[in-house]
Motif scaffolding. Sequence first.
Motif, mmCIF file in Angstrom:
data_model
loop_
_atom_site.group_PDB
_atom_site.id
_atom_site.type_symbol
_atom_site.label_atom_id
_atom_site.label_comp_id
_atom_site.label_asym_id
_atom_site.label_seq_id
_atom_site.Cartn_x
_atom_site.Cartn_y
_atom_site.Cartn_z
ATOM 1 N N GLY A 164 0.820 -1.212 0.000
ATOM 2 C CA GLY A 164 0.000 0.000 0.000
ATOM 3 C C GLY A 164 0.851 1.258 0.000
ATOM 4 N N GLU A 165 0.258 2.343 0.415
ATOM 5 C CA GLU A 165 0.934 3.643 0.378
ATOM 6 C C GLU A 165 1.710 3.967 1.652
ATOM 7 O OE1 GLU A 165 1.091 5.634 -2.336
ATOM 8 O OE2 GLU A 165 0.131 3.935 -3.317
ATOM 9 N N MET A 166 1.523 3.182 2.718
ATOM 10 C CA MET A 166 2.144 3.499 3.998
ATOM 11 C C MET A 166 3.658 3.700 3.907
ATOM 12 S SD MET A 166 1.661 4.279 7.185
ATOM 13 C CE MET A 166 0.131 3.649 7.850
ATOM 14 N N PRO A 167 4.423 2.800 3.265
ATOM 15 C CA PRO A 167 5.873 3.021 3.213
ATOM 16 C C PRO A 167 6.264 4.344 2.553
ATOM 17 C CG PRO A 167 5.374 0.765 2.636
ATOM 18 C CD PRO A 167 4.059 1.507 2.695
ATOM 19 N N MET A 168 5.603 4.689 1.454
ATOM 20 C CA MET A 168 5.939 5.949 0.782
ATOM 21 C C MET A 168 5.543 7.148 1.639
ATOM 22 S SD MET A 168 5.116 4.952 -3.176
ATOM 23 C CE MET A 168 5.531 6.556 -3.816
ATOM 24 N N MET A 169 4.407 7.054 2.327
ATOM 25 C CA MET A 169 3.998 8.152 3.207
ATOM 26 C C MET A 169 4.969 8.282 4.383
ATOM 27 S SD MET A 169 -0.175 8.076 3.262
ATOM 28 C CE MET A 169 -0.330 6.415 3.858
ATOM 29 N N MET A 170 5.404 7.152 4.938
ATOM 30 C CA MET A 170 6.363 7.198 6.033
ATOM 31 C C MET A 170 7.672 7.827 5.575
ATOM 32 S SD MET A 170 5.704 3.562 7.935
ATOM 33 C CE MET A 170 7.170 3.713 8.927
ATOM 34 N N ALA A 171 8.127 7.428 4.409
ATOM 35 C CA ALA A 171 9.378 7.974 3.877
ATOM 36 C C ALA A 171 9.290 9.480 3.709
ATOM 37 C CB ALA A 171 9.724 7.307 2.551
ATOM 38 N N SER A 172 8.113 9.971 3.372
ATOM 39 C CA SER A 172 7.966 11.425 3.175
ATOM 40 C C SER A 172 8.107 12.192 4.483
ATOM 41 C CB SER A 172 6.621 11.738 2.513
ATOM 42 O OG SER A 172 5.552 11.521 3.418
ATOM 43 N N HIS A 173 7.974 11.523 5.616
ATOM 44 C CA HIS A 173 8.118 12.173 6.917
ATOM 45 C C HIS A 173 9.493 11.938 7.545
ATOM 46 C CE1 HIS A 173 3.971 13.573 7.513
ATOM 47 N NE2 HIS A 173 3.651 12.525 6.775
ATOM 48 N N MET A 174 10.272 11.045 6.948
ATOM 49 C CA MET A 174 11.591 10.729 7.501
ATOM 50 C C MET A 174 12.655 11.611 6.863
ATOM 51 S SD MET A 174 11.291 6.552 7.360
ATOM 52 C CE MET A 174 13.021 6.276 7.593
ATOM 53 N N PRO A 175 13.532 12.200 7.696
ATOM 54 C CA PRO A 175 14.659 12.948 7.116
ATOM 55 C C PRO A 175 15.498 12.020 6.230
ATOM 56 C CG PRO A 175 14.507 13.325 9.485
ATOM 57 C CD PRO A 175 13.538 12.222 9.149
ATOM 58 N N GLU A 176 16.103 12.590 5.229
ATOM 59 C CA GLU A 176 16.899 11.797 4.287
ATOM 60 C C GLU A 176 17.999 11.003 4.991
ATOM 61 O OE1 GLU A 176 19.640 12.705 0.416
ATOM 62 O OE2 GLU A 176 17.811 13.898 0.636
ATOM 63 N N ALA A 177 18.645 11.634 5.967
ATOM 64 C CA ALA A 177 19.713 10.931 6.690
ATOM 65 C C ALA A 177 19.162 9.754 7.496
ATOM 66 C CB ALA A 177 20.462 11.898 7.614
ATOM 67 N N MET A 178 17.941 9.887 8.009
ATOM 68 C CA MET A 178 17.314 8.786 8.734
ATOM 69 C C MET A 178 17.013 7.628 7.780
ATOM 70 S SD MET A 178 13.832 8.966 10.978
ATOM 71 C CE MET A 178 13.270 7.630 12.005
ATOM 72 N N GLN A 179 16.546 7.968 6.588
ATOM 73 C CA GLN A 179 16.319 6.940 5.571
ATOM 74 C C GLN A 179 17.630 6.231 5.249
ATOM 75 O OE1 GLN A 179 14.390 8.540 2.095
ATOM 76 N NE2 GLN A 179 12.847 9.590 3.326
ATOM 77 N N GLY A 180 18.712 6.997 5.167
ATOM 78 C CA GLY A 180 20.027 6.424 4.884
ATOM 79 C C GLY A 180 20.472 5.453 5.963
ATOM 80 N N LEU A 181 20.234 5.816 7.223
ATOM 81 C CA LEU A 181 20.579 4.912 8.324
ATOM 82 C C LEU A 181 19.726 3.640 8.255
ATOM 83 C CD1 LEU A 181 21.002 7.461 11.253
ATOM 84 C CD2 LEU A 181 22.800 6.048 10.209
ATOM 85 N N GLY A 182 18.464 3.803 7.917
ATOM 86 C CA GLY A 182 17.591 2.641 7.767
ATOM 87 C C GLY A 182 18.070 1.735 6.647
ATOM 88 N N MET A 183 18.424 2.335 5.522
ATOM 89 C CA MET A 183 18.920 1.540 4.396
ATOM 90 C C MET A 183 20.208 0.817 4.770
ATOM 91 S SD MET A 183 16.860 1.443 1.939
ATOM 92 C CE MET A 183 17.930 0.684 0.737
ATOM 93 N N ALA A 184 21.072 1.496 5.535
ATOM 94 C CA ALA A 184 22.319 0.856 5.962
ATOM 95 C C ALA A 184 22.024 -0.372 6.814
ATOM 96 C CB ALA A 184 23.180 1.852 6.735
ATOM 97 N N MET A 185 21.029 -0.280 7.696
ATOM 98 C CA MET A 185 20.665 -1.422 8.530
ATOM 99 C C MET A 185 20.130 -2.558 7.675
ATOM 100 S SD MET A 185 18.137 -3.412 10.068
ATOM 101 C CE MET A 185 16.616 -2.501 9.942
ATOM 102 N N HIS A 186 19.226 -2.234 6.744
ATOM 103 C CA HIS A 186 18.640 -3.279 5.893
ATOM 104 C C HIS A 186 19.705 -3.934 5.011
ATOM 105 C CE1 HIS A 186 14.593 -2.541 7.243
ATOM 106 N NE2 HIS A 186 14.703 -1.261 6.952
ATOM 107 N N ALA A 187 20.618 -3.131 4.458
ATOM 108 C CA ALA A 187 21.707 -3.675 3.629
ATOM 109 C C ALA A 187 22.622 -4.562 4.475
ATOM 110 C CB ALA A 187 22.498 -2.534 2.986
ATOM 111 N N GLN A 188 22.909 -4.132 5.691
ATOM 112 C CA GLN A 188 23.765 -4.923 6.575
ATOM 113 C C GLN A 188 23.077 -6.230 6.955
ATOM 114 O OE1 GLN A 188 27.006 -4.292 7.321
ATOM 115 N NE2 GLN A 188 26.925 -6.351 8.180
ATOM 116 N N ALA A 189 21.756 -6.200 7.118
ATOM 117 C CA ALA A 189 21.016 -7.423 7.435
ATOM 118 C C ALA A 189 21.113 -8.419 6.281
ATOM 119 C CB ALA A 189 19.555 -7.103 7.750
ATOM 120 N N THR A 190 21.067 -7.922 5.060
ATOM 121 C CA THR A 190 21.231 -8.807 3.900
ATOM 122 C C THR A 190 22.646 -9.378 3.879
ATOM 123 O OG1 THR A 190 19.502 -7.753 2.599
ATOM 124 C CG2 THR A 190 21.253 -8.858 1.368
#
Length: 172
Positions: free
Chosen positions: A107-133
């Motif tokens: 649904g739209e929830m992830p995109m709406m959440m991303a619109s409220h997250m600072p870019e650097a916070m998104q980057g930290l999240g991506m780093a965690m997800h990439a590290q988990a992989t």
Amino acid sequence: MRVLFPVAMICGLSLLAAGATAQDHHDHMQMMSKMATDSRIGVDMPPPMKAHMLTNMRGHQQAVADILAALAKSDGAGAAKIAETHLGMGSPGSAACKPNAKSGGLGEMPMMMASHMPEAMQGLGMAMHAQATKFAEEAAKLKQGGDPRPALAELSQVVQACNACHAAYRLQ
């Protein structure tokens, strides 16, 4: 003497109550002081998004606990599956960290959440997800009786990525 005992008892109880009230006030002031010195960046999200994100983060904590349980049984394949399914780049939680990605069936929830997250916070999240992989790839190599240290080192990086985000941001 009969009159003095109840009066003394009342005075003693009053002093105990006053002491307890003073301690409660002190504890409250300490908590307020700690909150006032919280220098993390506040991220304002509408209540449904905040609830969704908090649920995701609790799910991440549970995934780490499940991964550790799998590693304790030398089940590298199981730990890898948990990591990739619940934490990795292909996990549902990673969608909010990819603002331009299609959310698929989420649904739209992830995109709406991303619109409220600072870019650097998104980057930290991506780093965690990439590290988990990356952890999942390492854990998949673990054979029964094998050395879990390489996988644990990667898992440590996952937790450190979580900690970096929690140290920098707080939801409001």
